[in-house]
Design a protein around this motif. Structure first.
Motif, PDB file in Angstrom:
ATOM      1  N   VAL A 169       0.871  -1.051  -0.040  1.00 41.88           N
ATOM      2  CA  VAL A 169       0.110   0.054   0.058  1.00 41.88           C
ATOM      3  C   VAL A 169       0.685   1.153   0.066  1.00 41.88           C
ATOM      4  CG1 VAL A 169      -1.770   1.424   1.315  1.00 41.88           C
ATOM      5  CG2 VAL A 169      -1.916  -1.106   0.899  1.00 41.88           C
ATOM      6  N   LEU A 170       1.946   1.142   0.879  1.00 39.25           N
ATOM      7  CA  LEU A 170       3.045   2.429   0.876  1.00 39.25           C
ATOM      8  C   LEU A 170       3.729   2.662  -0.530  1.00 39.25           C
ATOM      9  CD1 LEU A 170       4.225   2.099   4.502  1.00 39.25           C
ATOM     10  CD2 LEU A 170       2.674   3.624   3.418  1.00 39.25           C
ATOM     11  N   GLU A 171       3.891   1.543  -1.260  1.00 40.21           N
ATOM     12  CA  GLU A 171       4.577   1.448  -2.459  1.00 40.21           C
ATOM     13  C   GLU A 171       3.590   2.280  -3.573  1.00 40.21           C
ATOM     14  OE1 GLU A 171       8.106   1.031  -4.733  1.00 40.21           O
ATOM     15  OE2 GLU A 171       7.617   1.429  -2.717  1.00 40.21           O
ATOM     16  N   LEU A 172       2.467   1.756  -3.208  1.00 41.11           N
ATOM     17  CA  LEU A 172       1.173   2.292  -4.257  1.00 41.11           C
ATOM     18  C   LEU A 172       1.191   3.700  -4.060  1.00 41.11           C
ATOM     19  CD1 LEU A 172      -0.821   1.133  -6.255  1.00 41.11           C
ATOM     20  CD2 LEU A 172      -2.250   0.663  -4.279  1.00 41.11           C
ATOM     21  N   PHE A 173       1.062   4.375  -2.853  1.00 42.70           N
ATOM     22  CA  PHE A 173       0.971   5.619  -2.577  1.00 42.70           C
ATOM     23  C   PHE A 173       2.317   6.486  -3.128  1.00 42.70           C
ATOM     24  CE2 PHE A 173      -1.819   5.021   1.627  1.00 42.70           C
ATOM     25  CZ  PHE A 173      -2.883   4.560   0.567  1.00 42.70           C
ATOM     26  N   ARG A 174       3.267   6.069  -2.970  1.00 44.66           N
ATOM     27  CA  ARG A 174       4.409   6.387  -3.322  1.00 44.66           C
ATOM     28  C   ARG A 174       4.368   6.700  -4.831  1.00 44.66           C
ATOM     29  NH1 ARG A 174       9.898   4.113  -2.133  1.00 44.66           N
ATOM     30  NH2 ARG A 174      10.514   6.159  -3.173  1.00 44.66           N
TER      31      ARG A 174
ATOM     32  N   ALA B 225       1.796   6.650  -6.681  1.00 41.61           N
ATOM     33  CA  ALA B 225       0.992   7.605  -7.325  1.00 41.61           C
ATOM     34  C   ALA B 225       1.222   8.893  -7.067  1.00 41.61           C
ATOM     35  CB  ALA B 225      -0.535   7.144  -6.595  1.00 41.61           C
ATOM     36  N   THR B 226       2.051   9.113  -6.052  1.00 42.37           N
ATOM     37  CA  THR B 226       2.602  10.671  -5.950  1.00 42.37           C
ATOM     38  C   THR B 226       3.672  11.000  -6.548  1.00 42.37           C
ATOM     39  OG1 THR B 226       3.605  10.066  -3.871  1.00 42.37           O
ATOM     40  CG2 THR B 226       1.468  10.937  -3.651  1.00 42.37           C
TER      41      THR B 226
ATOM     42  N   GLN C 229      -6.961  -0.743  -7.469  1.00 38.58           N
ATOM     43  CA  GLN C 229      -7.938   0.396  -7.007  1.00 38.58           C
ATOM     44  C   GLN C 229      -9.275   0.232  -6.608  1.00 38.58           C
ATOM     45  OE1 GLN C 229      -7.323   3.254 -10.257  1.00 38.58           O
ATOM     46  NE2 GLN C 229      -5.533   4.320  -9.149  1.00 38.58           N
TER      47      GLN C 229
ATOM     48  N   LEU D  72      -0.061   1.060   8.997  1.00 38.57           N
ATOM     49  CA  LEU D  72       0.569   1.963   7.827  1.00 38.57           C
ATOM     50  C   LEU D  72       1.440   2.950   8.328  1.00 38.57           C
ATOM     51  CD1 LEU D  72      -2.402   2.209   5.075  1.00 38.57           C
ATOM     52  CD2 LEU D  72      -0.251   0.738   5.193  1.00 38.57           C
TER      53      LEU D  72
ATOM     54  N   LEU E  24       5.433   3.426   7.612  1.00 43.66           N
ATOM     55  CA  LEU E  24       5.865   4.584   7.210  1.00 43.66           C
ATOM     56  C   LEU E  24       6.846   5.393   7.891  1.00 43.66           C
ATOM     57  CD1 LEU E  24       6.065   6.559   4.929  1.00 43.66           C
ATOM     58  CD2 LEU E  24       4.021   7.538   5.602  1.00 43.66           C
TER      59      LEU E  24
ATOM     60  N   VAL F 296       0.644   9.067   8.390  1.00 47.89           N
ATOM     61  CA  VAL F 296      -0.205   8.543   7.257  1.00 47.89           C
ATOM     62  C   VAL F 296      -1.247   9.294   7.138  1.00 47.89           C
ATOM     63  CG1 VAL F 296      -1.481   6.560   6.521  1.00 47.89           C
ATOM     64  CG2 VAL F 296       0.530   6.256   7.467  1.00 47.89           C
TER      65      VAL F 296
END
Length: 98
Positions: free
Chosen positions: A31-36, A38-39, A64, A79, A83, A96
Motif C-alpha cells: 500500500v505504501l509503495e502504491l501511494f509513493r 501515485a505521488t 484500486q 501503515l 511509514l 499517514v
C-alpha cells in the motif's frame, strides 16, 4: 500492535500469528509503495512501463477497485508505523493521516 491489528478484522483468521504479521507487513508495504508511486510516479521509483502491477498496462485499475472495498481496508496505525520505519522514525505517529 499484533493484537490490535487482529482486532481490526472481522471473523476468524486462519493464519498463525507469524503468518498474520507477515501478511499485514507485506500488504502494508504494498500500500505504501502504491501511494509513493501515485505521488512520485512509478517510473521514478524504478518500475518499467511494462511492469505487471505498476505499469501502464498493469493491474492498477482492479487494485484500486479492490482497495476501496470495506473488507479490504488496512489498519491505518500499521501503515503509520511502517511509514515511520521507512522514514527512519518508527515511533512517529500520524504521518499517514497528513
Amino acid at each position: 500492535m499484533e493484537e490490535r491489528a487482529f482486532s481490526c478484522y472481522d471473523g476468524p483468521i486462519n493464519l498463525s500469528n507469524n503468518e498474520f504479521v507477515e501478511m499485514v507487513v507485506i500488504d502494508g508495504c504494498f500500500v505504501l509503495e502504491l501511494f509513493r508511486g501515485a505521488t512520485e510516479g512509478f517510473e521514478k521509483l524504478g518500475y518499467s512501463r511494462n511492469d505487471h502491477i505498476f505499469g501502464m498496462c498493469g493491474s492498477m485499475h482492479s487494485i484500486q477497485k479492490d482497495m476501496i472495498m470495506l473488507e479490504n481496508q488496512h489498519p491505518l496505525f500499521v501503515l503509520d508505523r511502517l511509514l515511520g520505519i521507512q522514514l527512519g522514525n518508527p515511533d512517529q505517529k500520524g504521518i499517514v493521516l497528513v
